[in-house]
Design an enzyme around this catalytic site. Structure first.
Site, PDB file in Angstrom:
ATOM      1  N   GLY A 218       0.783  -1.221   0.000  1.00 44.74           N
ATOM      2  CA  GLY A 218       0.000   0.000   0.000  1.00 44.74           C
ATOM      3  C   GLY A 218       0.818   1.274   0.000  1.00 44.74           C
ATOM      4  O   GLY A 218       0.259   2.369  -0.089  1.00 44.74           O
ATOM      5  N   HIS A 219       2.130   1.154   0.102  1.00 43.57           N
ATOM      6  CA  HIS A 219       3.008   2.327   0.108  1.00 43.57           C
ATOM      7  C   HIS A 219       4.157   2.084  -0.873  1.00 43.57           C
ATOM      8  O   HIS A 219       4.642   0.958  -1.009  1.00 43.57           O
ATOM      9  CB  HIS A 219       3.569   2.573   1.513  1.00 43.57           C
ATOM     10  CG  HIS A 219       2.518   2.895   2.532  1.00 43.57           C
ATOM     11  ND1 HIS A 219       2.232   4.181   2.924  1.00 43.57           N
ATOM     12  CD2 HIS A 219       1.661   2.089   3.219  1.00 43.57           C
ATOM     13  CE1 HIS A 219       1.262   4.156   3.827  1.00 43.57           C
ATOM     14  NE2 HIS A 219       0.899   2.900   4.020  1.00 43.57           N
ATOM     15  N   PRO A 220       4.622   3.118  -1.551  1.00 38.95           N
ATOM     16  CA  PRO A 220       5.682   2.952  -2.566  1.00 38.95           C
ATOM     17  C   PRO A 220       7.057   2.737  -1.918  1.00 38.95           C
ATOM     18  O   PRO A 220       7.652   3.668  -1.355  1.00 38.95           O
ATOM     19  CB  PRO A 220       5.630   4.272  -3.339  1.00 38.95           C
ATOM     20  CG  PRO A 220       5.077   5.260  -2.364  1.00 38.95           C
ATOM     21  CD  PRO A 220       4.128   4.506  -1.490  1.00 38.95           C
TER      22      PRO A 220
END
Length: 236
Positions: free
Chosen positions: A92-94
């Site tokens: 969900g996060h880069p």
């Protein structure tokens, strides 16, 4: 505005109860543009919702304090305990950007979304309290997810899994019985017919259910969005 929404939610819940569905969240908990389809007998307590499109099958219940994120299907006759999380972000996060914080893609020209497909839950699945199922995972029909397990990979039909990450402990039935149960598609039958069968004796159940013709649909369904509710299907 809050009073209007409370009245609207109350009206929706009464409409759903007439169709044997209990729905505790507010319609506003369904994110804009998302769609939730519920079949008869569903009980959905207060949960957080972040899915795009989700169908929950007949007689499935989910207790409170749970979360429904990147998930597209939950089958019929599922039992989901308090605090269960289904479709949790695994990406969900880069990770390969300068920062993992959403400031970099919230309200900017950049965008970021998960690369994983939605989670899918089969029929007659029992998910224990505080269990977590990650996005992209498929849980087979008849499986059991133990309390506080973290499911990171697909679960075969009728497997019992536990731990973090969850591993197969054993299977509920023999390979032969599992295949016969899957072939029977008993979850397509009306509950009245199922209650007349020997549920506590799988072998005898399979002998008797084979004489009953499966019914395609079988349960009415409704469609909910953040702004409206309507009948989605009818009993076949």
């Amino acid at each position: 505005m809050k009073l209007f929404q409370r009245l609207k939610d109350s009206q929706c819940r009464r409409w759903l109860r007439r169709r044997a569905i209990k729905f505790s969240p507010s319609l506003l908990d369904i994110k804009k543009g998302a769609e939730l389809v519920l079949e008869e007998g569903v009980v959905l307590r207060n949960v957080q919702m972040g899915f795009r499109n989700l169908k929950i099958g007949a007689m499935t219940y989910m207790r409170g304090d749970g979360e429904l994120w990147n998930v597209s299907e939950i089958g019929r006759f599922c039992s989901i305990g308090n605090g269960a999380v289904i479709g949790h972000d695994r990406a969900g996060h880069p990770l390969d950007w300068v920062s993992t914080h959403p400031f970099s893609h919230s309200g900017t020209h950049l965008s970021y979304s998960s690369r994983f497909e939605p989670a899918k839950i089969g029929h007659d699945v029992w998910i224990g309290r505080d269990a977590m199922i990650l996005e992209g995972v498929e849980v087979g029909t008849g499986a059991v997810i133990a309390t506080r397990s973290v499911v990171t990979r697909d679960v075969p039909p009728y497997a019992i899994v536990a731990g973090s990450p969850a591993k197969i402990i054993r299977y509920r039935h023999s390979e032969e019985v599992i295949q016969r149960l899957l072939d029977s598609q008993w979850w397509c039958l009306p509950i009245e017919k199922l209650l007349a069968l020997p549920i506590e004796q799988p072998t005898l159940f399979l002998e008797q259910v084979s004489a009953i013709e499966p019914e395609g649909g079988g349960y009415a369904s409704v469609r909910l969005t953040s702004s409206c509710w309507q009948v989605s299907g009818s009993i076949s």
